[in-house]
Write a protein that holds these residues in place. Structure first.
Motif, PDB file in Angstrom:
ATOM      1  N   GLN A  39      -2.213   9.484   3.226  1.00  0.00           N
ATOM      2  CA  GLN A  39      -1.552  10.221   1.802  1.00  0.00           C
ATOM      3  C   GLN A  39      -0.372   9.500   1.640  1.00  0.00           C
ATOM      4  OE1 GLN A  39      -1.944  11.551  -0.727  1.00  0.00           O
ATOM      5  NE2 GLN A  39      -2.644  13.676  -0.087  1.00  0.00           N
ATOM      6  N   HIS A  40       0.086  10.132   0.386  1.00  0.00           N
ATOM      7  CA  HIS A  40       0.919   9.216  -0.365  1.00  0.00           C
ATOM      8  C   HIS A  40       2.499   9.787   0.263  1.00  0.00           C
ATOM      9  CE1 HIS A  40       2.253  13.343  -2.226  1.00  0.00           C
ATOM     10  NE2 HIS A  40       0.911  13.465  -2.644  1.00  0.00           N
ATOM     11  N   PHE A 105      -3.819   6.336  -0.479  1.00  0.00           N
ATOM     12  CA  PHE A 105      -3.094   6.631  -1.731  1.00  0.00           C
ATOM     13  C   PHE A 105      -1.947   6.234  -1.698  1.00  0.00           C
ATOM     14  CE2 PHE A 105      -1.897  10.299  -4.653  1.00  0.00           C
ATOM     15  CZ  PHE A 105      -1.454   9.301  -5.766  1.00  0.00           C
ATOM     16  N   SER A 106      -1.400   5.422  -2.622  1.00  0.00           N
ATOM     17  CA  SER A 106       0.220   5.209  -2.855  1.00  0.00           C
ATOM     18  C   SER A 106       0.801   4.599  -1.571  1.00  0.00           C
ATOM     19  CB  SER A 106       0.922   6.525  -3.151  1.00  0.00           C
ATOM     20  OG  SER A 106       2.203   6.287  -3.949  1.00  0.00           O
ATOM     21  N   THR A 131      -1.820   1.930  -5.692  1.00  0.00           N
ATOM     22  CA  THR A 131      -1.181   1.283  -4.447  1.00  0.00           C
ATOM     23  C   THR A 131      -0.971  -0.279  -4.696  1.00  0.00           C
ATOM     24  OG1 THR A 131      -0.855   1.151  -2.070  1.00  0.00           O
ATOM     25  CG2 THR A 131      -3.061   0.836  -2.905  1.00  0.00           C
ATOM     26  N   PHE A 162       1.819  11.346 -11.494  1.00  0.00           N
ATOM     27  CA  PHE A 162       0.541  11.173 -11.244  1.00  0.00           C
ATOM     28  C   PHE A 162      -0.345  10.873 -12.548  1.00  0.00           C
ATOM     29  CE2 PHE A 162       0.677  13.008  -6.614  1.00  0.00           C
ATOM     30  CZ  PHE A 162       1.453  11.968  -6.291  1.00  0.00           C
ATOM     31  N   ASN A 202       9.176   1.876   2.887  1.00  0.00           N
ATOM     32  CA  ASN A 202       8.698   1.338   1.698  1.00  0.00           C
ATOM     33  C   ASN A 202       9.762  -0.128   1.172  1.00  0.00           C
ATOM     34  OD1 ASN A 202       7.329   1.573  -1.075  1.00  0.00           O
ATOM     35  ND2 ASN A 202       9.583   1.639  -1.765  1.00  0.00           N
ATOM     36  N   HIS A 261      -0.502   7.238 -11.918  1.00  0.00           N
ATOM     37  CA  HIS A 261      -0.529   6.893 -10.546  1.00  0.00           C
ATOM     38  C   HIS A 261      -1.863   7.499  -9.863  1.00  0.00           C
ATOM     39  CE1 HIS A 261       1.421   5.509  -7.034  1.00  0.00           C
ATOM     40  NE2 HIS A 261       1.525   6.778  -6.235  1.00  0.00           N
ATOM     41  N   ALA A 262      -2.238   8.774 -10.240  1.00  0.00           N
ATOM     42  CA  ALA A 262      -3.284   9.433  -9.471  1.00  0.00           C
ATOM     43  C   ALA A 262      -4.548   9.761 -10.244  1.00  0.00           C
ATOM     44  CB  ALA A 262      -2.847  10.704  -9.072  1.00  0.00           C
TER      45      ALA A 262
END
Length: 281
Positions: A39-40, A105-106, A131, A162, A202, A261-262
């Motif tokens: 997950q993000h 995701f991400s 991503t 998103f 990150n 983004h989503a």
């Protein structure tokens, strides 16, 4: 009663001394490897879309997973992507699985890439949503820093981060938001310590491995790869998906219109059609 996203219980397993939370359900008789979801930023198991998880569970088992320290999992959150990837590999092996498909995701996509790179025999197929690669383009929009870091993100944050900008995109966002909150037994939010650890991870992911050929490491990842992004990703610029598609030898790239983004949450039925075909072909 058959389990689904809303009813399957949260289970726990010890991985390296940490109590790791996960949920597992789906069609175990389909002959497909289980699909592991990563997950993000700060996200837990209840940040996935039930349409997405239950739709994919029709053809395989799915496994939602909270890494060390995240939401309902114990232990201290990791500060490096490679450590998160190694934890995920250890979790898979603790479940007794020899091979999986993986969807990231991400921030979860960073982990999925490193999991596949560092543990190639464990992963059959790879899915990368919203991503990018190590050393990719980090030029996110400035308001992202406020919306993504808010202690308790609200609907308007998810809408901006998103989804696309049109009225139709907002309608899709509201539908996703409603689906996301249907489950009664919800994960607790991740702690501020998790946010700080993942921000550090990150930042450590940003430097290029080589200035001359920054994405050379991707060419060693041979697994069939599905890449999806929206046409305007404000968090991880869409160009990063092209960098991955150009350098991963067996990648296919999907760019959805009027989305951010989503894209998988904005167009869940379209995503399910493409994803199920990719996983079964």
């Amino acid at each position: 009663m058959t389990e689904n996203h809303l009813t399957t219980p949260t289970r726990f397993v010890d991985v390296g001394g940490a109590k790791i939370a996960y949920r597992r359900w789906g069609n175990a008789k389909a002959g497909q490897p289980p699909l592991l979801f990563l997950q993000h930023f700060r996200g837990g198991m209840d940040h996935w879309d039930p349409l997405m998880t239950d739709g994919l569970a029709e053809g395989r088992e799915v496994i939602l997973y909270n890494g060390r320290g995240i939401a309902s999992s114990g232990g201290q959150a990791r500060t490096r992507i490679e450590e998160m990837a190694d934890d995920a590999a250890a979790f898979v092996r603790t479940l007794g699985l020899e091979q999986i498909d993986v969807l990231g995701f991400s921030l979860g996509g960073f982990q999925a890439l490193d999991l596949t790179w560092r543990h190639p025999t464990l992963v059959r197929k790879l899915m990368l949503l919203g991503t990018g690669p190590r050393g990719g383009d980090p030029a996110m929009e400035t308001p992202v820093l406020t919306a993504a870091a808010r202690p308790a993100p609200v609907f308007e944050d998810f809408l901006y981060l998103f989804f696309g900008k049109s009225a139709q995109a907002e309608q899709a966002a509201r539908a996703f938001w409603a689906r996301r909150h249907q489950r009664v037994e919800q994960d607790p939010p991740s702690s501020p310590e998790v946010a700080r650890a993942q921000i550090e991870a990150n930042m450590l992911y940003l430097p290029r491995l080589s200035e001359e050929d920054p994405f050379a490491y991707l060419r060693g990842i041979q697994q069939p790869t599905f890449i999806l992004n929206g046409v305007n990703d404000v968090m991880i610029p869409t160009v990063n998906s092209f960098y991955m598609a150009r350098n991963l030898p067996n990648a296919q790239l999907f760019i959805y219109p009027d989305s951010g983004h989503a894209a998988q949450f904005q167009y869940p039925q379209r995503f399910l059609h493409h994803a199920a075909h990719f996983l079964s072909e």
